[in-house]
Design a protein around this motif. Structure first.
Motif, PDB file in Angstrom:
ATOM      1  N   TYR A   1       0.714  -1.322   0.234  1.00  0.00           N
ATOM      2  CA  TYR A   1      -0.276   0.032  -0.160  1.00  0.00           C
ATOM      3  C   TYR A   1       0.241   1.438   0.469  1.00  0.00           C
ATOM      4  O   TYR A   1       0.521   2.436  -0.774  1.00  0.00           O
ATOM      5  CB  TYR A   1      -0.824   0.591   1.405  1.00  0.00           C
ATOM      6  N   GLU A   2       1.758   1.296   0.435  1.00  0.00           N
ATOM      7  CA  GLU A   2       3.062   2.262   0.593  1.00  0.00           C
ATOM      8  C   GLU A   2       3.449   2.661  -0.501  1.00  0.00           C
ATOM      9  O   GLU A   2       3.572   3.914  -0.616  1.00  0.00           O
ATOM     10  CB  GLU A   2       3.554   2.376   2.037  1.00  0.00           C
ATOM     11  N   ASP A   3       3.922   1.334  -0.763  1.00  0.00           N
ATOM     12  CA  ASP A   3       4.147   1.661  -2.380  1.00  0.00           C
ATOM     13  C   ASP A   3       3.531   2.774  -3.531  1.00  0.00           C
ATOM     14  O   ASP A   3       3.871   3.988  -4.044  1.00  0.00           O
ATOM     15  CB  ASP A   3       4.680   0.692  -3.614  1.00  0.00           C
ATOM     16  N   LYS A   4       2.507   2.123  -2.857  1.00  0.00           N
ATOM     17  CA  LYS A   4       1.516   2.465  -4.360  1.00  0.00           C
ATOM     18  C   LYS A   4       0.523   4.192  -3.959  1.00  0.00           C
ATOM     19  O   LYS A   4       0.830   4.813  -4.896  1.00  0.00           O
ATOM     20  CB  LYS A   4      -0.255   2.312  -4.266  1.00  0.00           C
ATOM     21  N   LEU A   5       0.652   4.261  -3.177  1.00  0.00           N
ATOM     22  CA  LEU A   5       1.051   5.808  -2.225  1.00  0.00           C
ATOM     23  C   LEU A   5       2.115   6.749  -3.064  1.00  0.00           C
ATOM     24  O   LEU A   5       1.768   7.463  -3.366  1.00  0.00           O
ATOM     25  CB  LEU A   5       1.163   6.251  -0.728  1.00  0.00           C
ATOM     26  N   GLY A   6       3.015   6.302  -3.129  1.00  0.00           N
ATOM     27  CA  GLY A   6       4.554   6.814  -3.418  1.00  0.00           C
ATOM     28  C   GLY A   6       4.545   7.137  -4.693  1.00  0.00           C
ATOM     29  O   GLY A   6       4.438   8.621  -5.579  1.00  0.00           O
ATOM     30  N   ALA A   7       3.764   5.939  -5.136  1.00  0.00           N
ATOM     31  CA  ALA A   7       3.904   6.104  -6.615  1.00  0.00           C
ATOM     32  C   ALA A   7       2.771   6.819  -7.358  1.00  0.00           C
ATOM     33  O   ALA A   7       2.955   7.800  -8.586  1.00  0.00           O
ATOM     34  CB  ALA A   7       3.414   4.584  -7.636  1.00  0.00           C
ATOM     35  N   ILE A   8       1.482   6.855  -6.460  1.00  0.00           N
ATOM     36  CA  ILE A   8       0.557   8.012  -7.131  1.00  0.00           C
ATOM     37  C   ILE A   8       0.755   9.505  -6.815  1.00  0.00           C
ATOM     38  O   ILE A   8       0.703   9.707  -7.270  1.00  0.00           O
ATOM     39  CB  ILE A   8      -0.704   7.639  -6.178  1.00  0.00           C
ATOM     40  N   SER A   9       1.697   9.604  -5.368  1.00  0.00           N
ATOM     41  CA  SER A   9       1.933  10.655  -5.284  1.00  0.00           C
ATOM     42  C   SER A   9       3.306  11.165  -6.683  1.00  0.00           C
ATOM     43  O   SER A   9       3.114  12.562  -6.796  1.00  0.00           O
ATOM     44  CB  SER A   9       2.660  10.868  -4.571  1.00  0.00           C
ATOM     45  N   ASP A  10       4.128  10.308  -6.925  1.00  0.00           N
ATOM     46  CA  ASP A  10       5.202  10.653  -8.071  1.00  0.00           C
ATOM     47  C   ASP A  10       4.339  11.126  -9.304  1.00  0.00           C
ATOM     48  O   ASP A  10       4.772  11.619 -10.206  1.00  0.00           O
ATOM     49  CB  ASP A  10       5.776   9.502  -8.234  1.00  0.00           C
ATOM     50  N   TYR A  11       3.275  10.039  -9.521  1.00  0.00           N
ATOM     51  CA  TYR A  11       2.370  10.591 -11.060  1.00  0.00           C
ATOM     52  C   TYR A  11       1.544  11.763 -10.575  1.00  0.00           C
ATOM     53  O   TYR A  11       1.799  12.412 -12.141  1.00  0.00           O
ATOM     54  CB  TYR A  11       1.595   9.010 -11.024  1.00  0.00           C
TER      55      TYR A  11
ATOM     56  N   ASP B   1      13.639  15.026  -8.287  1.00  0.00           N
ATOM     57  CA  ASP B   1      13.388  12.808  -8.081  1.00  0.00           C
ATOM     58  C   ASP B   1      12.057  12.516  -8.330  1.00  0.00           C
ATOM     59  O   ASP B   1      12.141  11.376  -8.987  1.00  0.00           O
ATOM     60  CB  ASP B   1      14.158  12.756  -6.476  1.00  0.00           C
ATOM     61  N   HIS B   2      10.561  12.939  -8.083  1.00  0.00           N
ATOM     62  CA  HIS B   2       9.636  12.445  -8.089  1.00  0.00           C
ATOM     63  C   HIS B   2       9.633  12.358  -9.946  1.00  0.00           C
ATOM     64  O   HIS B   2       8.247  11.294 -10.403  1.00  0.00           O
ATOM     65  CB  HIS B   2       8.728  12.581  -7.987  1.00  0.00           C
ATOM     66  N   PHE B   3      10.160  13.043 -10.464  1.00  0.00           N
ATOM     67  CA  PHE B   3       9.594  13.114 -12.080  1.00  0.00           C
ATOM     68  C   PHE B   3       9.965  12.408 -12.974  1.00  0.00           C
ATOM     69  O   PHE B   3       8.829  12.010 -13.965  1.00  0.00           O
ATOM     70  CB  PHE B   3      10.237  14.372 -12.715  1.00  0.00           C
ATOM     71  N   ILE B   4      10.458  11.354 -13.400  1.00  0.00           N
ATOM     72  CA  ILE B   4      10.292  10.463 -14.004  1.00  0.00           C
ATOM     73  C   ILE B   4       9.870   9.557 -13.368  1.00  0.00           C
ATOM     74  O   ILE B   4       9.232   8.770 -14.111  1.00  0.00           O
ATOM     75  CB  ILE B   4      12.934   9.575 -14.080  1.00  0.00           C
ATOM     76  N   PRO B   5      10.143   9.336 -12.444  1.00  0.00           N
ATOM     77  CA  PRO B   5       9.385   7.773 -11.933  1.00  0.00           C
ATOM     78  C   PRO B   5       7.624   8.257 -11.834  1.00  0.00           C
ATOM     79  O   PRO B   5       7.102   7.520 -12.719  1.00  0.00           O
ATOM     80  CB  PRO B   5       9.462   7.929 -10.631  1.00  0.00           C
ATOM     81  N   GLY B   6       7.311   9.672 -11.978  1.00  0.00           N
ATOM     82  CA  GLY B   6       6.238   9.477 -11.803  1.00  0.00           C
ATOM     83  C   GLY B   6       5.723   9.657 -13.966  1.00  0.00           C
ATOM     84  O   GLY B   6       4.502   9.288 -14.660  1.00  0.00           O
ATOM     85  N   CYS B   7       6.541  10.554 -14.712  1.00  0.00           N
ATOM     86  CA  CYS B   7       6.390   9.779 -16.365  1.00  0.00           C
ATOM     87  C   CYS B   7       6.157   8.556 -16.568  1.00  0.00           C
ATOM     88  O   CYS B   7       5.746   8.287 -17.130  1.00  0.00           O
ATOM     89  CB  CYS B   7       7.172  10.834 -16.913  1.00  0.00           C
ATOM     90  N   PHE B   8       7.127   7.413 -16.050  1.00  0.00           N
ATOM     91  CA  PHE B   8       6.804   5.582 -16.355  1.00  0.00           C
ATOM     92  C   PHE B   8       5.659   5.577 -15.387  1.00  0.00           C
ATOM     93  O   PHE B   8       4.796   4.754 -16.351  1.00  0.00           O
ATOM     94  CB  PHE B   8       7.675   5.297 -15.300  1.00  0.00           C
ATOM     95  N   HIS B   9       4.621   6.011 -14.303  1.00  0.00           N
ATOM     96  CA  HIS B   9       3.700   5.138 -14.331  1.00  0.00           C
ATOM     97  C   HIS B   9       2.329   6.251 -15.064  1.00  0.00           C
ATOM     98  O   HIS B   9       1.157   6.011 -15.476  1.00  0.00           O
ATOM     99  CB  HIS B   9       3.267   6.338 -13.528  1.00  0.00           C
ATOM    100  N   ARG B  10       2.862   7.664 -15.638  1.00  0.00           N
ATOM    101  CA  ARG B  10       2.054   8.255 -17.378  1.00  0.00           C
ATOM    102  C   ARG B  10       1.990   6.924 -18.112  1.00  0.00           C
ATOM    103  O   ARG B  10       0.751   6.552 -18.818  1.00  0.00           O
ATOM    104  CB  ARG B  10       2.868   9.566 -17.346  1.00  0.00           C
ATOM    105  N   LEU B  11       3.043   6.436 -18.240  1.00  0.00           N
ATOM    106  CA  LEU B  11       3.111   5.473 -19.983  1.00  0.00           C
ATOM    107  C   LEU B  11       2.257   4.099 -19.229  1.00  0.00           C
ATOM    108  O   LEU B  11       1.832   3.880 -20.067  1.00  0.00           O
ATOM    109  CB  LEU B  11       4.804   5.251 -20.134  1.00  0.00           C
ATOM    110  N   ALA B  12       2.213   3.925 -17.779  1.00  0.00           N
ATOM    111  CA  ALA B  12       1.977   2.583 -17.670  1.00  0.00           C
ATOM    112  C   ALA B  12       0.778   2.777 -17.564  1.00  0.00           C
ATOM    113  O   ALA B  12      -0.747   2.492 -17.478  1.00  0.00           O
ATOM    114  CB  ALA B  12       2.813   2.136 -16.015  1.00  0.00           C
TER     115      ALA B  12
END
Length: 400
Positions: free
Chosen positions: A282-292, A365-376
């Motif tokens: 759950y925490e990993d998903k919250l972190g991913a949502i924040s980056d996204y 730091d959040h930007f590239i992970p967030g862009c990967f999530h956009r593509l996902a």
């Protein structure tokens, strides 16, 4: 076409220069215009500028390869004044809030046009008009040379010189003659030279802006809508392009910190479902949502402010897609004996560790992970080796 190809003498080059001059002057006006201003081509005049405070500039562009279009007896000069006078008579423009500009592609002048240009008060305008009447009509009351004016010239001169003062005087006070110093293109480049742009980039920026303006005008004309361009749109493109080619800085995030409720509201998105398929917590998903969310906010903000050109985001997405494909091939080969969920975790971790620049600038730091999530989220990429079918089965509760 070779240099030996016959050409129509003078006519074709002059016409081509005339059309080209309008685009160049329009670009120069956009470059100098204030916030909120709109500029147009062939709407109010050859070129026009309308600011938020109600001020208007009408521009008649005159190309000249050897003749003088503003000499005392030049028909183009008097025809222009006559046409502006008609606009005033019809109430289409307020002469007291309008600049009436003739822009010529080379240095020219004349006694009458120079006196009109210098007439910045009612008294000076009245004096300039009296001098023009004497020069073209003769001294009053006989005005002995008036009848000798050629008919083609008199049809434009007479309406101007005999117009009521309340109409013609404000027009003369607002009249301006602007001439290119060496060439219109060189003057446009001069405006950019005074801007904070590296000298070796000025040519590139000038060509880019001229091309953008022509594309905007052509696009509107092809849709049969007026060729009106917002200065703010122009400036956004200008800033984005200069930043893209002429700046090496760090991108600063303006994204807010999103609340837990805001992040929970994104749990149903596809990129979160993909994380569930590889069994992240759950925490990993919250972190991913924040980056996204923060990456999406920054992309919109940087594009709006012109810090990053829109094409750079397209280039970034392409590069991230290639990175994902390479990481996936590497991890699946390296961990081919692992279960699909574990393989997906290795692919995901490999991509999340990837860092790259955006338009030559270092993003947060959040930007590239967030862009990967956009593509996902649009399913362009995925973490589970069979992510498309796995997500489809998940949506149908395991039914094929």
């Amino acid at each position: 076409m070779s240099s030996a190809t016959p050409q129509v003498p003078a006519v074709a080059p002059a016409q081509a220069l005339g059309f080209s001059l309008q685009y160049t002057r329009l670009t120069a006006l956009l470059l100098q215009a204030g916030v909120g201003t709109y500029c147009s081509l062939e709407v109010l005049d050859d070129v026009a500028q309308q600011s938020v405070d109600g001020e208007t500039r009408l521009v008649q562009t005159k190309s000249s390869l050897g003749d003088n279009p503003v000499s005392d007896r030049a028909i183009p000069f008097w025809k222009t004044l006559c046409n502006w006078l008609k606009l005033i008579e019809r109430g289409d423009i307020d002469p007291k809030k309008t600049v009436f500009e003739i822009y010529v592609s080379r240095q020219v002048g004349g006694d009458i046009v120079d006196s009109f240009h210098a007439a910045n008060s009612t008294e000076k305008a009245r004096s300039a008009l009296d001098s023009a009447r004497t020069r073209l009509w003769g001294t009053p009351p006989t005005q002995e040379i008036r009848r000798r004016l050629p008919a083609g010239l008199a049809r434009f001169v007479d309406p101007v010189l005999s117009a009521p003062e309340e109409l013609v005087i404000p027009m003369i006070v607002g009249f301006r003659l602007e001439c290119a110093s060496t060439s219109p293109s060189a003057d446009l480049q001069g405006l950019l030279t005074n801007a904070p742009i590296s000298p070796n980039r000025v040519h590139d920026v000038r060509d880019k802006l001229c091309g953008w303006v022509k594309h905007q005008v052509d696009s509107r004309l092809e849709k049969a809508v007026p060729a009106v361009i917002s200065r703010d749109d122009f400036h956004r493109e200008y800033t984005a392009y200069v930043t893209r080619i002429d700046r090496d800085t760090i991108l600063r995030s303006f994204a807010p910190r999103f609340s837990e409720d805001e992040k929970d509201a994104e749990m149903s998105r596809d990129f979160v479902q993909q994380l569930e398929m590889i069994e992240l917590g759950y925490e990993d998903k919250l972190g991913a949502i924040s980056d996204y969310l923060r990456a999406c906010y920054d992309r919109t903000y940087w594009s709006k402010t012109g810090e990053v050109h829109e094409e750079s985001f397209i280039d970034l997405d392409d590069a991230l897609h290639r990175t994902w494909r390479n990481v996936k091939q590497e991890k699946l080969l390296e961990h081919r004996d692992r279960a699909p969920v574990e393989q997906g975790q290795f692919v995901y971790t490999g991509c999340m560790q990837h860092r790259t620049q955006v338009q030559g600038m270092v993003p947060p730091d959040h930007f590239i992970p967030g862009c990967f999530h956009r593509l996902a989220d649009d399913m362009s990429i995925g973490w589970h080796p069979d992510y498309r079918n796995a997500l489809a089965r998940k949506r149908t509760g395991g039914q094929p």
